[in-house]
Design a protein around this motif. Structure first.
Motif, PDB file in Angstrom:
ATOM      1  N   LEU A  87      21.805 -34.447  58.755  1.00 39.55           N
ATOM      2  CA  LEU A  87      20.495 -34.898  58.304  1.00 39.55           C
ATOM      3  C   LEU A  87      19.872 -35.853  59.330  1.00 39.55           C
ATOM      4  CD1 LEU A  87      20.956 -35.566  54.490  1.00 39.55           C
ATOM      5  CD2 LEU A  87      20.008 -33.556  55.603  1.00 39.55           C
ATOM      6  N   ARG A  88      18.631 -35.597  59.675  1.00 41.35           N
ATOM      7  CA  ARG A  88      17.899 -36.428  60.639  1.00 41.35           C
ATOM      8  C   ARG A  88      17.154 -37.527  59.867  1.00 41.35           C
ATOM      9  NH1 ARG A  88      13.887 -33.996  63.649  1.00 41.35           N
ATOM     10  NH2 ARG A  88      13.372 -32.594  61.912  1.00 41.35           N
ATOM     11  N   PRO A 117      13.924 -34.528  56.232  1.00 42.71           N
ATOM     12  CA  PRO A 117      12.798 -33.818  56.839  1.00 42.71           C
ATOM     13  C   PRO A 117      13.028 -32.317  56.940  1.00 42.71           C
ATOM     14  CG  PRO A 117      14.127 -34.833  58.543  1.00 42.71           C
ATOM     15  CD  PRO A 117      14.725 -35.254  57.221  1.00 42.71           C
ATOM     16  N   ASP A 118      14.298 -31.903  56.809  1.00 38.59           N
ATOM     17  CA  ASP A 118      14.659 -30.501  57.019  1.00 38.59           C
ATOM     18  C   ASP A 118      15.293 -29.908  55.774  1.00 38.59           C
ATOM     19  OD1 ASP A 118      13.967 -30.836  59.771  1.00 38.59           O
ATOM     20  OD2 ASP A 118      15.960 -31.707  60.129  1.00 38.59           O
ATOM     21  N   ALA A 119      14.961 -28.662  55.493  1.00 38.57           N
ATOM     22  CA  ALA A 119      15.698 -27.894  54.494  1.00 38.57           C
ATOM     23  C   ALA A 119      16.953 -27.316  55.137  1.00 38.57           C
ATOM     24  CB  ALA A 119      14.814 -26.787  53.926  1.00 38.57           C
ATOM     25  N   GLY A 120      17.912 -26.891  54.306  1.00 39.44           N
ATOM     26  CA  GLY A 120      19.089 -26.237  54.853  1.00 39.44           C
ATOM     27  C   GLY A 120      20.379 -26.691  54.217  1.00 39.44           C
ATOM     28  N   MET A 142      25.975 -30.524  50.827  1.00 42.08           N
ATOM     29  CA  MET A 142      24.643 -30.971  50.431  1.00 42.08           C
ATOM     30  C   MET A 142      23.651 -29.846  50.721  1.00 42.08           C
ATOM     31  SD  MET A 142      22.489 -34.312  51.687  1.00 42.08           S
ATOM     32  CE  MET A 142      23.220 -35.423  50.470  1.00 42.08           C
ATOM     33  N   VAL A 143      22.881 -29.466  49.717  1.00 41.99           N
ATOM     34  CA  VAL A 143      21.870 -28.424  49.851  1.00 41.99           C
ATOM     35  C   VAL A 143      20.495 -29.074  49.754  1.00 41.99           C
ATOM     36  CG1 VAL A 143      20.826 -26.397  48.756  1.00 41.99           C
ATOM     37  CG2 VAL A 143      23.325 -26.568  48.973  1.00 41.99           C
ATOM     38  N   ILE A 144      19.696 -28.906  50.791  1.00 41.58           N
ATOM     39  CA  ILE A 144      18.313 -29.378  50.788  1.00 41.58           C
ATOM     40  C   ILE A 144      17.418 -28.140  50.663  1.00 41.58           C
ATOM     41  CG2 ILE A 144      16.535 -30.708  51.970  1.00 41.58           C
ATOM     42  CD1 ILE A 144      19.013 -32.329  51.117  1.00 41.58           C
ATOM     43  N   ALA A 145      16.789 -28.003  49.507  1.00 40.20           N
ATOM     44  CA  ALA A 145      15.995 -26.812  49.215  1.00 40.20           C
ATOM     45  C   ALA A 145      14.631 -26.879  49.878  1.00 40.20           C
ATOM     46  CB  ALA A 145      15.836 -26.653  47.708  1.00 40.20           C
ATOM     47  N   GLU A 146      14.084 -25.708  50.190  1.00 39.50           N
ATOM     48  CA  GLU A 146      12.721 -25.608  50.682  1.00 39.50           C
ATOM     49  C   GLU A 146      11.745 -25.969  49.556  1.00 39.50           C
ATOM     50  OE1 GLU A 146      15.038 -23.269  50.902  1.00 39.50           O
ATOM     51  OE2 GLU A 146      15.406 -23.002  53.058  1.00 39.50           O
ATOM     52  N   HIS A 395      24.925 -37.279  65.757  1.00 35.13           N
ATOM     53  CA  HIS A 395      24.248 -37.723  64.542  1.00 35.13           C
ATOM     54  C   HIS A 395      22.744 -37.881  64.789  1.00 35.13           C
ATOM     55  CE1 HIS A 395      27.923 -39.656  62.336  1.00 35.13           C
ATOM     56  NE2 HIS A 395      28.332 -38.696  63.145  1.00 35.13           N
ATOM     57  N   GLY A 396      21.958 -37.685  63.743  1.00 39.55           N
ATOM     58  CA  GLY A 396      20.571 -38.117  63.713  1.00 39.55           C
ATOM     59  C   GLY A 396      19.571 -37.315  64.501  1.00 39.55           C
TER      60      GLY A 396
END
Length: 458
Positions: A87-88, A117-120, A142-146, A395-396
């Protein structure tokens, strides 16, 4: 803060959520790092570490562009800190002890709050007492949804990792000097979501997003799919913009510790047919790590129904105006024990970056490996001078591979570069996230015995 001032988806069954239906929507409750027990084989194994007393760490769900608030409480006698791999986010939320926060002692609470800031597909793990806590179970997805629906009927998370157990189900030592000085100490119990070859039901003829994450401390998986029609749609969280060949038994996909791959799968149309995630393990025939089983009548969907995933807002480097920095990864010419403060040392150094081993998380006077100007483009030349493979994680920031002396590299946005034996790879990035960013091998025994450092963006 000065560095040295410190001394969840639709599906045919509950399994479609990923970990036996155990998912967690951020902001709902406190995450508690605690002792756990689980039957990894026939016997219950005690001495595990999880966010539950009797289950794997849950899949954490968030949404791109929306605030996530994750209070983490440590109930272990050991110190800890939580890192959100890939994750950024803001540097102060990155979870690296002595670099971005103070380690969390027993009973202490640290609230992580950030906006992805990003999905994925991403994951989380401790960055303090790293070897002990990760090897005993504390690795979660960890799931970051669109923001908008991308067209799947269901999704499946597969968390791949080993455990080292004796015949009675008790933990063997998580690391060895021999392993640390070579490829790492491998586990002997191979699991997906802490289970042996689990089977997850999904609707026949439906479209499934399969999120595969290697959270192991050591193993580089050689993966391919058996059955169904599929394509690779994302790598290390970021959508792919080119057509990639599907891996096969003869040419499997290498997925190193820390890396992730997303597949779009068209489930077989007949009930009972399966798609298997296969892994080639040394000295063994290919093993089905997990399977997706078709149930019900066919939904009749096709991969052509899917639109390309929306791209994440990652800046593209300007290669015509990029500054070069070089990094050499290999054994260390000097030994000694790193000073990791509250975060544990294996007791020795074997590895180095630029022929200098990391002096330790709490060591005074350790400066950055490189200082990058905010907003500028850079090329980093990564040289592996050892016979062992190294998944190098930054990282980052996100970067794109440019070239290798050994193979053709697709230009896939990533945060972890798997370096082969004697390989030299050039990667490019925009230094667009200020802070001190850890830069290390994700074979944890290598990381904890010298192969780590940090890059500063100012």
């Amino acid at each position: 803060m000065k560095r040295r001032e410190f001394l969840l988806s639709s599906g045919a069954t509950a399994g479609a959520l990923g970990l036996g239906g155990f998912g967690f929507a951020q902001g709902a409750q406190e995450l508690t790092i605690q002792p756990a027990s689980f039957a990894l084989r026939d016997q219950v194994t005690t001495g595990m570490v999880s966010l539950s007393a009797d289950a794997p760490p849950p899949v954490l769900y968030g949404k791109q562009g929306e605030v996530m608030r994750l209070p983490v409480r440590n109930t272990l006698p050991d110190y800890t800190a939580m890192h959100w791999h890939g994750l950024r986010i803001a540097n102060k939320m990155d979870g690296v002890p002595y670099l971005t926060q103070m380690p969390m002692g027993e009973g202490e609470l640290f609230t992580y709050e950030f906006t992805p800031p990003d999905a994925g597909t991403y994951w989380y793990h401790p960055h303090c007492m790293t070897m002990e806590q990760m090897a005993h179970g504390l690795t979660g997805v960890m799931v970051i949804a669109e923001p908008e629906d991308v067209g799947f009927d269901s999704e499946q998370v597969i968390n791949l990792r080993d455990f080292r157990l004796d015949e009675d189900g008790a933990f063997l030592p998580a690391h060895t000097q021999r392993g640390a000085a070579r490829a790492g100490t491998f586990g002997n119990v191979h699991t997906a979501n802490w289970l042996q070859s689990p089977v997850y039901d999904h609707a026949a003829g439906s479209l499934v997003r399969l999120r595969v994450v290697n959270t192991d401390t050591t193993r580089i998986y050689k993966l391919h799919l058996d059955g169904g029609a599929a394509r690779i749609i994302a790598w290390d969280g970021h959508p792919v913009e080119i057509d990639l060949p599907m891996p096969s038994a003869d040419e499997p996909l290498l997925v190193g510790p820390g890396q992730r791959v997303d597949f779009a799968i068209a489930m077989p149309g007949s009930e009972g047919e399966s798609v298997a995630m296969m892994a080639k393990l040394p000295g063994q025939p290919a093993k089905a790590m997990a399977s997706l089983r078709a149930i019900g009548s066919s939904a009749g969907r096709d991969l052509k129904d899917l639109r390309p995933l929306p791209l994440n807002p990652v800046a593209k480097p300007d290669l015509n105006n990029a500054e070069l920095h070089e990094f050499v990864f290999g054994w260390t010419p000097e030994g000694g024990e790193p000073n990791n403060g509250f975060c544990g040392s294996l007791g020795y150094n074997f590895w180095s970056i630029n022929r200098t081993p990391w002096p330790g998380d709490a060591a005074e006077g350790a400066g950055p490996l490189a200082t990058l100007d905010l907003g500028k483009s850079y090329v980093l030349r990564l040289r592996n001078e050892s016979p062992n493979l190294h998944p190098i994680h930054l990282h980052g920031l996100a970067f794109v591979p440019l070239r290798s002396n050994l193979r053709k590299l697709p230009r896939l946005m990533t945060d972890t570069m798997l370096l082969l034996k004697d390989e030299v790879v050039e990667i490019a990035l925009v230094a667009d996230n200020p802070g001190d960013w850890a830069f290390h091998c994700h074979v944890i025994e290598h990381q904890k015995t010298g192969l780590t450092g940090f890059i500063r963006v100012v």
